[in-house]
Scaffold this active site. Structure first.
Site, short mmCIF file in Angstrom:
data_model
loop_
_atom_site.label_atom_id
_atom_site.label_comp_id
_atom_site.label_asym_id
_atom_site.label_seq_id
_atom_site.Cartn_x
_atom_site.Cartn_y
_atom_site.Cartn_z
N HIS A 1 -8.02 3.00 -4.60
CA HIS A 1 -7.63 3.97 -3.72
C HIS A 1 -8.47 5.21 -3.77
O HIS A 1 -8.36 6.27 -2.74
CB HIS A 1 -6.18 4.25 -3.93
CG HIS A 1 -5.22 3.44 -3.17
ND1 HIS A 1 -5.39 3.35 -1.78
CD2 HIS A 1 -4.09 3.01 -3.37
CE1 HIS A 1 -4.42 2.65 -1.19
NE2 HIS A 1 -3.64 2.42 -2.21
N GLY B 1 5.54 0.83 -6.58
CA GLY B 1 5.03 0.44 -7.78
C GLY B 1 3.98 1.60 -8.34
O GLY B 1 4.21 1.88 -9.64
N ASN C 1 -2.34 9.37 -5.93
CA ASN C 1 -2.79 10.71 -5.97
C ASN C 1 -3.82 11.12 -6.64
O ASN C 1 -4.08 10.52 -7.86
CB ASN C 1 -1.66 11.47 -6.64
CG ASN C 1 -0.15 11.16 -6.27
OD1 ASN C 1 0.09 11.00 -5.18
ND2 ASN C 1 0.53 10.77 -7.20
N HIS D 1 -5.71 -1.64 -8.64
CA HIS D 1 -5.40 -0.93 -6.95
C HIS D 1 -5.47 0.61 -6.88
O HIS D 1 -6.03 0.95 -5.87
CB HIS D 1 -4.08 -1.43 -6.76
CG HIS D 1 -3.51 -1.06 -5.30
ND1 HIS D 1 -3.19 -2.38 -4.37
CD2 HIS D 1 -2.97 -0.16 -4.79
CE1 HIS D 1 -2.56 -1.68 -3.14
NE2 HIS D 1 -2.41 -0.32 -3.51
N GLU D 2 -4.84 1.51 -7.82
CA GLU D 2 -4.83 2.58 -7.46
C GLU D 2 -6.30 3.20 -7.82
O GLU D 2 -6.44 4.29 -6.98
CB GLU D 2 -3.55 3.21 -8.67
CG GLU D 2 -2.20 2.88 -8.54
CD GLU D 2 -1.83 2.78 -6.87
OE1 GLU D 2 -1.99 3.61 -6.15
OE2 GLU D 2 -0.89 1.62 -6.90
ZN LIG Z 1 -1.86 1.18 -2.42
#
Ligand SMILES: [Zn+2]
Length: 819
Positions: free
Chosen positions: A296, A258, A262, A292-293
């Site tokens: 992270h 998805g 980075n 979500h990213e």
């Molecule tokens: Zn993830």
């Protein structure tokens, strides 16, 4: 047939970690010399203890390796590893290599946009592809700062993990990044359309292919708004600033996952830039993926798991925080409902399979084994358990521990043990029992109502004994169609509960993680009850229970079809592969005594809904899609395609046009020449994927033979097209044409490792599994191949999962025999 490269073993990673301390990477890439390869010169500076180790490197050509100025013998490179004999002290290693542009979504992926012929590149180092971009010590706990220098064609823009600029035409220089693990080093390069903004001192960017620039522009406000809102909330919750400089979100072609987190330069699959009308469900998904990213950047990027067995420290946290942030502060408050529809069953199904594993400590012995655990357990189940833990600890302790964890291991690596130590310091108390039962033990408890005995029964999985308390709500249907919630504390195998003869749904609000199977009286009542359930959470929970019941042969598929017909066509506002309508196609229709008649029933229901829907509404669009997907009347589809008799408010965009063409193809009502003409008329990336799927769906021997050559790798297709071909190949009603391929699948699957690796290797094994052959013979063939000790690990895992699905379908057919 082994992979051409050795997969890093955990023991090797530990030894190398002990031996080395990295100081920096300097990477110079030349992307301008040709279309197939690129130049890559890496300078690594590090300190070593005396001894031997190895460098990871997967080039197409190796010009030179110099250690502290002395040339080494390039012929020593084997299976992606270059051996190093090191003395104690500081070293400089310079590696000059030629690397391959790849086309499988890994390494430096290069593709041509069919719409305008432009070339695009992006880097995907995860999870062991970094050595196809630069020479490195490829493991998550050897972090170092990176400085990139890139030469690219002059009309390209180049974006990386750290801020950079074009210093002369085609020459890009980047600042030194924060310390990064190899797996999240990236580069996005090409004639991308870029939009920039800023928030709270953080430079923001968005990019996509030039041919979809207008579509990116249309949604840029929404994407920037979501980004700002999520940053503010994450800053508020964590109290630690985003530490990676710019925050660029690149939508890139043919991306396998998805998205990928980075630092500084997140990559997303570019179908998330909508080139056709979509419904709200996919926007909800995009919003939660974006958050979500962002989560992270802390969980995964600022503090990184030391090894892949702590994958959940990345994914479960990002999933929980992403859902929470998107639900709490963006316009998409219904994220948890979407999660209930699309993510929960993904996790529950995975958790019931023979391949289930604990959320934490999945036991990954090497990197390629770990890749297989990017499944519904690491995401959906881990998320559900963290949500429970948060409810138990409360926000104060939960975030105090989390922040302590970030502060202790900032820009470093950590383990699950470290995080729990932080929580204990924050006042969480002893979490051993919680950890053992929920995180270290696989499988869900099954919770059912035994009406005759007046109890709710909790049964842990036989293979994974556990003693898990559950606090859930049970929704009991009243005679007037309303529902009343009762709180149940389930701490023993049996908990008294008397619901009389009322229908009961256990845990429809996802308070816990368990397998909930409605009892027969409830199931019988659902047909009439479901259409009146308006609470979206309850409705989603109800569908989840129905799906669990069918997967466990606890309900007749004929009854499930009735429930679907009565509430269709719009159970929801869209149909991604994990939502209800897609599930109906995959599970409910094929298990009917007469699948064609079942489709006709669904089609009739969809048409009624279509006629009643408000023009231009999402409900109308969903109804129209359902009507297309269930249609068997070629003349009707042709007339819609021609633009005649289209419902008012439904313009034919590229998505709808190709839905019609794929359906017509599966009926044999268009030929390949017509499909080719349609593609030529509008040669976009989306159309090319659908064209491949339509081609494979044609009920003729030549089309099937072509599709099969894609599976074996004789015909080389990029990932999205390969998936579409696999899904088109096996179609209900075409068994005469595809029958002989069942055996061929099992015979030819093992050798696909000669043509593919990584994600696409495993994905193709899944997409081409003969799912229309629901027989004991096919199951026996699958089991025989699973038992083959030489089979590639990632193929075996998919095969185990597909065999489990097949076995469950057989169990349904055997439990509800046809007359
Ligand atoms: Zn993830």
């Amino acid at each position: 047939m082994p992979s051409p490269y050795a997969s890093l073993q955990r023991t090797e990673a530990l030894a190398r970690r002990d031996q080395l301390d990295l100081a920096s990477y300097d990477v110079a890439l030349d992307l301008a010399s040709d279309d197939a390869t690129f130049g890559s010169v890496t300078t690594l500076r590090f300190t070593s203890r005396a001894g031997t180790t190895f460098l990871d490197l997967k080039p197409v050509g190796l010009r030179s390796i110099r250690l502290d100025g002395h040339p080494l013998d390039v012929d020593l490179l084997q299976r992606g590893r270059f051996p190093l004999m090191l003395s104690e002290g500081e070293h400089e290693l310079v590696v000059d290599a030629t690397m391959p542009f790849r086309n499988d979504g890994e390494g430096l992926h290069r593709s041509v946009d069919p719409a305008d012929g432009k070339n695009y590149v992006y880097g995907m180092s995860f999870m062991d592809a970094a050595p196809t971009i630069f020479a490195c010590f490829d493991q998550p706990d050897l972090k170092a700062p990176y400085t990139f220098h890139v030469r690219a064609p002059q009309d390209w823009v180049v974006i990386g993990n750290a801020p950079g600029q074009q210093v002369e035409p085609g020459v890009w220089e980047f600042q030194q990044s924060q310390p990064l693990s190899t797996y999240f080093v990236t580069l996005v390069a090409g004639p991308y359309h870029v939009i920039r903004d800023e928030h709270d001192g953080i430079p923001l960017g968005l990019s996509a292919r030039a041919s979809i620039a207008a579509d990116l522009d249309k949604d840029a406000d929404e994407l920037f708004t979501l980004t700002r809102q999520s940053f503010d909330e994450l800053h508020r919750l964590f109290g630690i600033r985003y530490p990676f400089g710019d925050y660029h979100q690149a939508f890139v072609p043919e991306f396998n996952a998805g998205a990928m987190e980075n630092p500084g330069c997140v990559t997303f699959r570019d179908p998330l830039i909508f080139t056709s009308r979509v419904t709200r469900g996919i926007r909800v998904f995009r919003a939660s993926t974006l958050a979500h990213e962002m989560a992270h950047q802390w969980f995964g990027n600022l503090v990184t798991p030391a090894w892949w067995d702590d994958l959940w420290l990345n994914e479960s946290f990002a999933e929980y925080m992403g859902n929470r942030v998107a639900a709490d502060v963006t316009e998409y408050a219904e994220v948890w409902v979407e999660d209930s529809y699309s993510r929960r069953q993904w996790g529950l199904v995975a958790d019931q399979r023979p391949s289930t594993h604990p959320v934490a400590g999945n036991g990954a012995v090497d990197a390629s084994a770990a890749l297989q655990d990017f499944d519904g357990i690491s995401y959906a189940k881990g998320c559900a358990i963290l949500r429970q833990l948060n409810a138990t600890l409360g926000d104060e302790v939960f975030f105090k521990g989390t922040i302590d964890h970030f502060e202790q291991h900032r820009f470093g690596n950590a383990t699950m043990h470290d995080l729990f130590a932080s929580w204990e310091r924050a006042g969480a108390g002893d979490l051993t029992s919680f950890t053992d039962n929920w995180l270290r033990t696989a499988g869900p408890d099954r919770i059912e109502l035994d009406r005759a005995a007046g109890v709710v029964r909790r049964t842990p999985p036989a293979d994974h004994p556990a003693d898990r308390p559950h606090r859930i709500r049970a929704a009991v249907a009243n005679d007037d169609g309303t529902w009343t919630d009762h709180v149940l504390e389930i701490e023993e195998p049996e908990t008294p509960f008397d619901a009389g003869d009322h229908p009961v749904l256990l845990d429809p609000y996802n308070d816990t993680w368990a397998l909930l199977i409605p009892d027969k009286p409830t199931m019988d009542a659902l047909e009439s009850l479901l259409p009146q359930v308006t609470d979206p959470e309850l409705r989603a929970g109800l569908w989840s229970n129905v799906r669990s019941a069918l997967h466990n042969a606890a309900v007749d598929p004929v009854d499930v079809l009735e429930i679907a017909v009565r509430s269709l066509p719009i159970e929801d506002t869209e149909d991604t592969p994990r939502r209800t309508m897609a599930w109906v196609y995959k599970w409910v229709v094929p298990l009917q005594p007469d699948p064609a008649a079942a489709l006709a029933k669904l089609h009739a229901a969809a048409r009624v809904r279509l006629d009643a829907a408000t023009p231009t509404s999402e409900e109308q669009l969903s109804a129209f899609r359902a009507a297309i997907g269930t249609a068997s009347d070629a003349a009707l589809l042709q007339s819609w395609l021609a633009g005649d008799e289209l419902p008012e408010g439904i313009p034919l965009d590229v998505d709808l046009r190709w839905r019609l063409l794929v359906q017509l193809a599966s009926l044999g009502a268009v030929d390949l020449a017509e499909l080719d003409r349609q593609l030529e008329a509008e040669p976009t990336a989306v159309a090319r994927v659908r064209h491949a799927g339509a081609h494979a769906s044609l009920p003729d021997a030549e089309a099937k033979a072509w599709a099969w050559s894609c599976f074996t790798g004789e015909t080389n297709l990029p990932n999205y097209e390969l998936e579409a071909v696999g899904l088109g190949f096996w179609r209900g009603g075409q068994e005469e044409l595809t029958g002989s391929y069942v055996e061929r699948y099992f015979a030819e699957l093992p050798d696909t490792v000669k043509k593919r690796s990584g994600w696409v290797l495993a994905d193709a094994a899944e997409h081409f599994f003969p799912r229309t052959s629901v027989t004991r013979e096919t199951l026996a063939r699958a089991e025989a191949l699973i038992a083959d000790g030489d089979l590639d690990l990632s193929i075996r895992r998919r095969l185990v999962d597909e065999a489990d699905t097949l076995e469950r379908k057989l169990a349904v057919l055997e439990a509800y025999p046809r007359p």
